[in-house]
Design a protein around this motif. Structure first.
Motif, PDB file in Angstrom:
ATOM      1  N   LEU A  20       0.852  -1.178   0.000  1.00 26.52           N
ATOM      2  CA  LEU A  20       0.000   0.000   0.000  1.00 26.52           C
ATOM      3  C   LEU A  20       0.897   1.239   0.000  1.00 26.52           C
ATOM      4  CD1 LEU A  20      -2.752  -1.021   2.591  1.00 26.52           C
ATOM      5  CD2 LEU A  20      -2.951  -0.959   0.107  1.00 26.52           C
ATOM      6  N   PRO A  21       0.456   2.336  -0.578  1.00 27.77           N
ATOM      7  CA  PRO A  21       1.314   3.518  -0.718  1.00 27.77           C
ATOM      8  C   PRO A  21       1.434   4.332   0.579  1.00 27.77           C
ATOM      9  CG  PRO A  21      -0.816   3.952  -1.693  1.00 27.77           C
ATOM     10  CD  PRO A  21      -0.833   2.509  -1.282  1.00 27.77           C
ATOM     11  N   VAL A  22       2.082   3.753   1.567  1.00 24.88           N
ATOM     12  CA  VAL A  22       2.334   4.438   2.825  1.00 24.88           C
ATOM     13  C   VAL A  22       3.763   4.124   3.244  1.00 24.88           C
ATOM     14  CG1 VAL A  22       1.363   2.513   4.156  1.00 24.88           C
ATOM     15  CG2 VAL A  22       1.552   4.781   5.210  1.00 24.88           C
ATOM     16  N   VAL A  23       4.492   5.116   3.729  1.00 25.73           N
ATOM     17  CA  VAL A  23       5.878   4.936   4.156  1.00 25.73           C
ATOM     18  C   VAL A  23       5.915   5.053   5.675  1.00 25.73           C
ATOM     19  CG1 VAL A  23       8.248   5.772   4.019  1.00 25.73           C
ATOM     20  CG2 VAL A  23       6.763   5.884   2.002  1.00 25.73           C
ATOM     21  N   LEU A  24       6.163   3.963   6.352  1.00 28.30           N
ATOM     22  CA  LEU A  24       6.124   3.936   7.816  1.00 28.30           C
ATOM     23  C   LEU A  24       7.502   4.225   8.388  1.00 28.30           C
ATOM     24  CD1 LEU A  24       3.865   0.787   8.150  1.00 28.30           C
ATOM     25  CD2 LEU A  24       3.179   3.186   8.285  1.00 28.30           C
ATOM     26  N   SER A  25       7.510   4.963   9.483  1.00 30.77           N
ATOM     27  CA  SER A  25       8.789   5.351  10.076  1.00 30.77           C
ATOM     28  C   SER A  25       8.890   5.086  11.569  1.00 30.77           C
ATOM     29  CB  SER A  25       9.046   6.850   9.828  1.00 30.77           C
ATOM     30  OG  SER A  25       8.053   7.640  10.466  1.00 30.77           O
ATOM     31  N   ARG A  26       7.745   4.781  12.225  1.00 34.60           N
ATOM     32  CA  ARG A  26       7.786   4.587  13.675  1.00 34.60           C
ATOM     33  C   ARG A  26       6.605   3.734  14.108  1.00 34.60           C
ATOM     34  NH1 ARG A  26       6.043   7.872  18.195  1.00 34.60           N
ATOM     35  NH2 ARG A  26       5.185   9.414  16.727  1.00 34.60           N
ATOM     36  N   GLY A  27       6.795   2.945  15.179  1.00 33.75           N
ATOM     37  CA  GLY A  27       5.710   2.150  15.708  1.00 33.75           C
ATOM     38  C   GLY A  27       5.778   2.045  17.217  1.00 33.75           C
ATOM     39  N   ARG A  28       4.606   2.005  17.832  1.00 32.37           N
ATOM     40  CA  ARG A  28       4.529   1.828  19.275  1.00 32.37           C
ATOM     41  C   ARG A  28       3.194   1.183  19.612  1.00 32.37           C
ATOM     42  NH1 ARG A  28       8.614   2.025  23.137  1.00 32.37           N
ATOM     43  NH2 ARG A  28       7.699   2.308  25.196  1.00 32.37           N
ATOM     44  N   GLY A  29       3.237   0.039  20.274  1.00 31.20           N
ATOM     45  CA  GLY A  29       1.993  -0.647  20.621  1.00 31.20           C
ATOM     46  C   GLY A  29       1.246  -1.078  19.373  1.00 31.20           C
ATOM     47  N   VAL A  30      -0.036  -0.695  19.295  1.00 29.62           N
ATOM     48  CA  VAL A  30      -0.836  -1.057  18.121  1.00 29.62           C
ATOM     49  C   VAL A  30      -0.769   0.015  17.039  1.00 29.62           C
ATOM     50  CG1 VAL A  30      -2.437  -2.393  19.540  1.00 29.62           C
ATOM     51  CG2 VAL A  30      -2.979  -0.016  18.995  1.00 29.62           C
ATOM     52  N   TRP A  31       0.065   1.035  17.239  1.00 29.84           N
ATOM     53  CA  TRP A  31       0.064   2.191  16.357  1.00 29.84           C
ATOM     54  C   TRP A  31       1.328   2.292  15.512  1.00 29.84           C
ATOM     55  CZ3 TRP A  31      -4.534   4.374  15.978  1.00 29.84           C
ATOM     56  CH2 TRP A  31      -5.419   4.253  17.061  1.00 29.84           C
ATOM     57  N   LEU A  32       1.148   2.813  14.305  1.00 30.69           N
ATOM     58  CA  LEU A  32       2.243   3.091  13.382  1.00 30.69           C
ATOM     59  C   LEU A  32       2.112   4.530  12.899  1.00 30.69           C
ATOM     60  CD1 LEU A  32       1.980  -0.209  11.330  1.00 30.69           C
ATOM     61  CD2 LEU A  32       4.007   0.483  12.620  1.00 30.69           C
ATOM     62  N   TRP A  33       3.250   5.159  12.586  1.00 34.35           N
ATOM     63  CA  TRP A  33       3.256   6.512  12.054  1.00 34.35           C
ATOM     64  C   TRP A  33       3.997   6.540  10.729  1.00 34.35           C
ATOM     65  CZ3 TRP A  33       3.231   5.349  17.130  1.00 34.35           C
ATOM     66  CH2 TRP A  33       2.372   6.080  17.972  1.00 34.35           C
ATOM     67  N   ASP A  34       3.486   7.318   9.783  1.00 40.10           N
ATOM     68  CA  ASP A  34       4.172   7.424   8.502  1.00 40.10           C
ATOM     69  C   ASP A  34       5.174   8.578   8.531  1.00 40.10           C
ATOM     70  OD1 ASP A  34       2.814   9.833   8.005  1.00 40.10           O
ATOM     71  OD2 ASP A  34       1.406   8.942   6.570  1.00 40.10           O
ATOM     72  N   GLU A  35       5.850   8.770   7.415  1.00 41.07           N
ATOM     73  CA  GLU A  35       6.920   9.766   7.352  1.00 41.07           C
ATOM     74  C   GLU A  35       6.421  11.195   7.546  1.00 41.07           C
ATOM     75  OE1 GLU A  35       8.773   9.684   3.523  1.00 41.07           O
ATOM     76  OE2 GLU A  35       6.867   9.525   2.448  1.00 41.07           O
ATOM     77  N   ASP A  36       5.102  11.377   7.381  1.00 40.78           N
ATOM     78  CA  ASP A  36       4.528  12.710   7.577  1.00 40.78           C
ATOM     79  C   ASP A  36       3.904  12.880   8.955  1.00 40.78           C
ATOM     80  OD1 ASP A  36       5.175  13.556   4.942  1.00 40.78           O
ATOM     81  OD2 ASP A  36       3.442  12.434   4.189  1.00 40.78           O
ATOM     82  N   GLY A  37       4.020  11.840   9.793  1.00 45.81           N
ATOM     83  CA  GLY A  37       3.491  11.925  11.147  1.00 45.81           C
ATOM     84  C   GLY A  37       2.058  11.469  11.312  1.00 45.81           C
ATOM     85  N   LYS A  38       1.419  10.986  10.242  1.00 51.47           N
ATOM     86  CA  LYS A  38       0.054  10.482  10.362  1.00 51.47           C
ATOM     87  C   LYS A  38       0.054   9.142  11.083  1.00 51.47           C
ATOM     88  CE  LYS A  38      -4.075   9.163   7.743  1.00 51.47           C
ATOM     89  NZ  LYS A  38      -4.722   9.075   6.402  1.00 51.47           N
ATOM     90  N   ARG A  39      -0.929   8.961  11.978  1.00 55.83           N
ATOM     91  CA  ARG A  39      -0.999   7.754  12.797  1.00 55.83           C
ATOM     92  C   ARG A  39      -1.994   6.752  12.206  1.00 55.83           C
ATOM     93  NH1 ARG A  39      -2.971   7.302  19.104  1.00 55.83           N
ATOM     94  NH2 ARG A  39      -4.989   7.620  18.092  1.00 55.83           N
ATOM     95  N   TYR A  40      -1.623   5.469  12.289  1.00 54.33           N
ATOM     96  CA  TYR A  40      -2.472   4.383  11.794  1.00 54.33           C
ATOM     97  C   TYR A  40      -2.547   3.280  12.848  1.00 54.33           C
ATOM     98  CZ  TYR A  40      -1.110   6.472   7.283  1.00 54.33           C
ATOM     99  OH  TYR A  40      -0.850   7.325   6.251  1.00 54.33           O
ATOM    100  N   MET A  41      -3.696   2.631  12.922  1.00 55.80           N
ATOM    101  CA  MET A  41      -3.811   1.435  13.748  1.00 55.80           C
ATOM    102  C   MET A  41      -3.362   0.232  12.930  1.00 55.80           C
ATOM    103  SD  MET A  41      -7.128  -0.215  15.706  1.00 55.80           S
ATOM    104  CE  MET A  41      -7.390   1.248  16.709  1.00 55.80           C
TER     105      MET A  41
END
Length: 408
Positions: A20-41
């Protein structure tokens, strides 16, 4: 505009995935963040590899401490970490011995070698004639041996010739297993729930019937629990739902705590004892770093709280999905936190649905073009499940139902 990081990966990486067209840069618990800081479950958990959530503090602590002590020496020597890890693994699963590897594919390959050698040395099958029974719809890895017994055409296309030695039967059909067994049958390799096949749950009592048949016919029952094991299904092992113990057990993914590739083949003693020094091995399999992290991962499951939570949150998620009324919904199935939402592809593409989920803050991935997986980390809370259901309902609302008969 496409991310330059996506362009870079597309330029230099083989196109064997369609991310999928998302670039992930960080994760914690059930959450992930993309390179722009948007949070995803994260509702995928890397196909169950991240069952404990991203960057679990106990697992990160075990990793960093051991990395500063000793990481890899190969099994040409003993380490102070491997023995205690394998002891805990065997005690928790009720198996006699374990052989550590890295990927799930390697562990499956190990099980096939063990089954064949057991057939020749213990059962008395004539040399080079052993057969292993598998199920249609299986997914056990990507090696040439394994794709050779896949029923998915794409997994096989262009990779032959294949070695053979496998017999395919329908999944969930114990009578078909009985009929397929001959004097040359070494083992029956089966997933208690087919993950990549579409989160397919067999009929109640199926594994128990298979256990009885394999015992009576002197055939090894090998359960592939790379995806379903270690709490994912709401039990420590998915085969625990029917109270059976296999002769061979394959674990991986969650065993590495979402930090490292760790896998293992476990078996009863007479099966494992067919291996002698030099028969089989792995440079990285059983290294001290992996053993320390896997020990910490197993320790998180020992009190049963995460496993019970997986059962409860899975019931909550399945109930919420089944309450959604939309004509594209064909069904909801699964156990624990391994859940498949089947869609009518003529109404909604599973890929399109996952893309729409991504836009609304949930990451998952389709399988077989019709099923959306929901397999969040076992640490997901009741409130987070409710939040996910709210987003899923909203996504369904973005697809029109005009001229469609709503399911009841």
């Amino acid at each position: 505009m496409s991310s330059p990081r996506i362009a870079l990966e597309d330029r230099y990486c083989a196109h064997n995935y369609a991310p999928l067209p998302v670039v992930l840069s960080r994760g914690r618990g059930v959450w992930l963040w993309d390179e722009d800081g948007k949070r995803y479950m994260d509702m995928m958990s890397a196909y169950s590899a991240v069952s404990f959530g991203h960057s679990h503090p106990a697992l990160v602590a075990a990793l960093t401490h051991q990395a500063g002590q000793l990481a890899v020496t190969s099994r040409a020597f003993y380490s102070d970490q491997l023995g205690k890890f394998l002891q805990l693994l065997c005690e928790m699963t009720g198996m006699a011995k374990a052989l550590p590897m890295n990927s799930g594919t390697e562990a499956v390959e190990t099980s096939l070698k063990a089954a064949r050698k057991w057939a020749y040395q213990v059962k008395g099958v004539p040399d080079q004639q052993a057969q292993i029974i598998v199920c249609a719809g299986n997914f056990a890895g990507r090696s040439t041996t394994i794709v050779g017994f896949s029923s998915e055409a794409q997994y096989r296309d262009g990779f032959g010739p294949f070695d053979g030695g496998f017999v395919t039967i329908p999944y969930g059909d114990a009578a078909a297993l009985e009929a397929a067994i001959t004097s040359r049958t070494a083992a029956f390799l089966v997933e208690p729930i087919q993950g990549e096949g579409g989160i397919i749950v067999p009929p109640d009592g199926y594994l128990a019937q298979c256990r009885e048949i394999c015992t009576r016919r002197n055939v090894l029952l090998i359960c592939d629990e790379v995806q379903t094991g270690l709490g994912r299904s709401g039990r420590l092992l998915a085969c625990d739902h029917e109270g059976i113990r296999p002769d061979g057990l394959i674990l991986g993914k969650a065993l590495g705590g979402g930090l490292l590739p760790v896998s293992a083949f476990l078996a009863r003693s007479d099966v494992m004892d067919v291996f002698t020094p030099g028969d089989h091995g792995s440079t990285f399999g059983g290294n001290a770093l992996s053993a320390a992290v896997a020990y910490a991962a197993l320790s998180l499951l020992r009190d049963g709280e995460l496993i019970e939570a997986a059962e409860l949150r899975g019931q909550q998620l399945r109930a919420g999905l089944r309450a959604i009324r939309h004509p594209a919904v064909r069904g909801v199935r699964g156990k624990g936190l391994l859940i498949g939402l089947e869609l009518d592809p003529d109404l909604i593409s599973a890929r399109t649905f996952c893309e729409r989920l991504m836009e609304n803050g949930i990451l998952s991935k389709e399988t077989h073009h019709t099923v959306v997986r929901f397999a969040p980390p076992l640490i997901i809370s009741a409130d987070e499940v409710d939040a996910a259901l709210h987003i899923i309902e909203h996504v369904f609302a973005t697809f029109p139902t005009t001229h469609m008969e709503v399911c009841t």
